[in-house]
Design a protein around this motif. Structure first.
Motif, PDB file in Angstrom:
ATOM      1  N   MET A 188      67.395  22.793  67.048  1.00 52.18           N
ATOM      2  CA  MET A 188      66.461  23.205  68.082  1.00 52.18           C
ATOM      3  C   MET A 188      67.188  23.882  69.248  1.00 52.18           C
ATOM      4  N   ARG A 189      68.341  23.284  69.605  1.00 55.74           N
ATOM      5  CA  ARG A 189      69.093  23.841  70.722  1.00 55.74           C
ATOM      6  C   ARG A 189      69.589  25.249  70.407  1.00 55.74           C
ATOM      7  N   GLN A 190      70.023  25.461  69.175  1.00 59.26           N
ATOM      8  CA  GLN A 190      70.504  26.783  68.771  1.00 59.26           C
ATOM      9  C   GLN A 190      69.375  27.812  68.814  1.00 59.26           C
ATOM     10  N   LEU A 191      68.188  27.404  68.428  1.00 60.27           N
ATOM     11  CA  LEU A 191      67.027  28.298  68.479  1.00 60.27           C
ATOM     12  C   LEU A 191      66.693  28.684  69.919  1.00 60.27           C
ATOM     13  N   LEU A 192      66.774  27.717  70.822  1.00 59.94           N
ATOM     14  CA  LEU A 192      66.528  28.010  72.235  1.00 59.94           C
ATOM     15  C   LEU A 192      67.569  28.975  72.793  1.00 59.94           C
ATOM     16  N   LYS A 193      68.803  28.834  72.343  1.00 60.33           N
ATOM     17  CA  LYS A 193      69.841  29.772  72.780  1.00 60.33           C
ATOM     18  C   LYS A 193      69.508  31.192  72.352  1.00 60.33           C
ATOM     19  N   TRP A 194      69.084  31.343  71.102  1.00 59.09           N
ATOM     20  CA  TRP A 194      68.747  32.684  70.608  1.00 59.09           C
ATOM     21  C   TRP A 194      67.584  33.280  71.388  1.00 59.09           C
ATOM     22  N   PHE A 195      66.549  32.478  71.645  1.00 61.88           N
ATOM     23  CA  PHE A 195      65.413  32.983  72.418  1.00 61.88           C
ATOM     24  C   PHE A 195      65.832  33.355  73.833  1.00 61.88           C
ATOM     25  N   SER A 196      66.700  32.575  74.436  1.00 62.45           N
ATOM     26  CA  SER A 196      67.121  32.900  75.799  1.00 62.45           C
ATOM     27  C   SER A 196      67.964  34.171  75.828  1.00 62.45           C
ATOM     28  N   TYR A 197      68.802  34.372  74.825  1.00 63.92           N
ATOM     29  CA  TYR A 197      69.582  35.615  74.770  1.00 63.92           C
ATOM     30  C   TYR A 197      68.680  36.824  74.531  1.00 63.92           C
ATOM     31  N   ILE A 198      67.653  36.659  73.744  1.00 65.42           N
ATOM     32  CA  ILE A 198      66.681  37.740  73.545  1.00 65.42           C
ATOM     33  C   ILE A 198      65.977  38.050  74.862  1.00 65.42           C
ATOM     34  N   GLY A 199      65.603  37.010  75.578  1.00 63.34           N
ATOM     35  CA  GLY A 199      64.984  37.213  76.892  1.00 63.34           C
ATOM     36  C   GLY A 199      65.920  37.922  77.853  1.00 63.34           C
ATOM     37  N   LEU A 200      67.194  37.557  77.836  1.00 66.74           N
ATOM     38  CA  LEU A 200      68.165  38.215  78.695  1.00 66.74           C
ATOM     39  C   LEU A 200      68.328  39.687  78.320  1.00 66.74           C
ATOM     40  N   ALA A 201      68.317  39.967  77.025  1.00 66.58           N
ATOM     41  CA  ALA A 201      68.408  41.363  76.578  1.00 66.58           C
ATOM     42  C   ALA A 201      67.180  42.159  77.002  1.00 66.58           C
ATOM     43  N   LEU A 202      66.020  41.499  77.003  1.00 63.98           N
ATOM     44  CA  LEU A 202      64.795  42.185  77.433  1.00 63.98           C
ATOM     45  C   LEU A 202      64.775  42.467  78.927  1.00 63.98           C
ATOM     46  N   THR A 203      65.622  41.810  79.696  1.00 66.85           N
ATOM     47  CA  THR A 203      65.714  42.142  81.114  1.00 66.85           C
ATOM     48  C   THR A 203      66.734  43.241  81.383  1.00 66.85           C
ATOM     49  N   LEU A 204      67.613  43.482  80.421  1.00 63.81           N
ATOM     50  CA  LEU A 204      68.673  44.460  80.624  1.00 63.81           C
ATOM     51  C   LEU A 204      68.385  45.813  79.970  1.00 63.81           C
ATOM     52  N   PHE A 205      68.054  45.812  78.699  1.00 65.26           N
ATOM     53  CA  PHE A 205      67.955  47.063  77.959  1.00 65.26           C
ATOM     54  C   PHE A 205      66.790  47.984  78.357  1.00 65.26           C
ATOM     55  N   PRO A 206      65.633  47.476  78.767  1.00 64.41           N
ATOM     56  CA  PRO A 206      64.571  48.409  79.153  1.00 64.41           C
ATOM     57  C   PRO A 206      64.941  49.319  80.325  1.00 64.41           C
ATOM     58  N   SER A 207      65.779  48.843  81.232  1.00 71.87           N
ATOM     59  CA  SER A 207      66.180  49.703  82.351  1.00 71.87           C
ATOM     60  C   SER A 207      67.014  50.888  81.859  1.00 71.87           C
ATOM     61  N   PHE A 208      67.873  50.638  80.892  1.00 76.19           N
ATOM     62  CA  PHE A 208      68.653  51.746  80.321  1.00 76.19           C
ATOM     63  C   PHE A 208      67.760  52.697  79.531  1.00 76.19           C
TER      64      PHE A 208
END
Length: 60
Positions: free
Chosen positions: A1-21
């Motif tokens: 479960m913890r590993q799944l939460l890590k993946w979702f949080s990294y996806i969320g972090l990517a969604l805050t970074l890549f759209p600006s580029f």
């Protein structure tokens, strides 16, 4: 479960970074960029606190 939460949080972090580029390069519109970044922010702040700093807690 913890590993799944890590993946979702990294996806969320990517969604805050890549759209600006993508907006800068002209690939998406400003409205789409704002929506993706808002979604990424919500995902990050919901999932990241559940796994960050869990190994550094003191055993008192």
């Amino acid at each position: 479960m913890r590993q799944l939460l890590k993946w979702f949080s990294y996806i969320g972090l990517a969604l805050t970074l890549f759209p600006s580029f993508m907006l800068f390069m002209g690939l998406i519109e400003a409205y789409t960029c704002k929506q993706l970044m808002a979604l990424g922010t919500v995902i990050w702040f919901v999932t990241a606190p559940s796994w960050m700093n869990k190994g550094k807690e003191s055993k008192e």
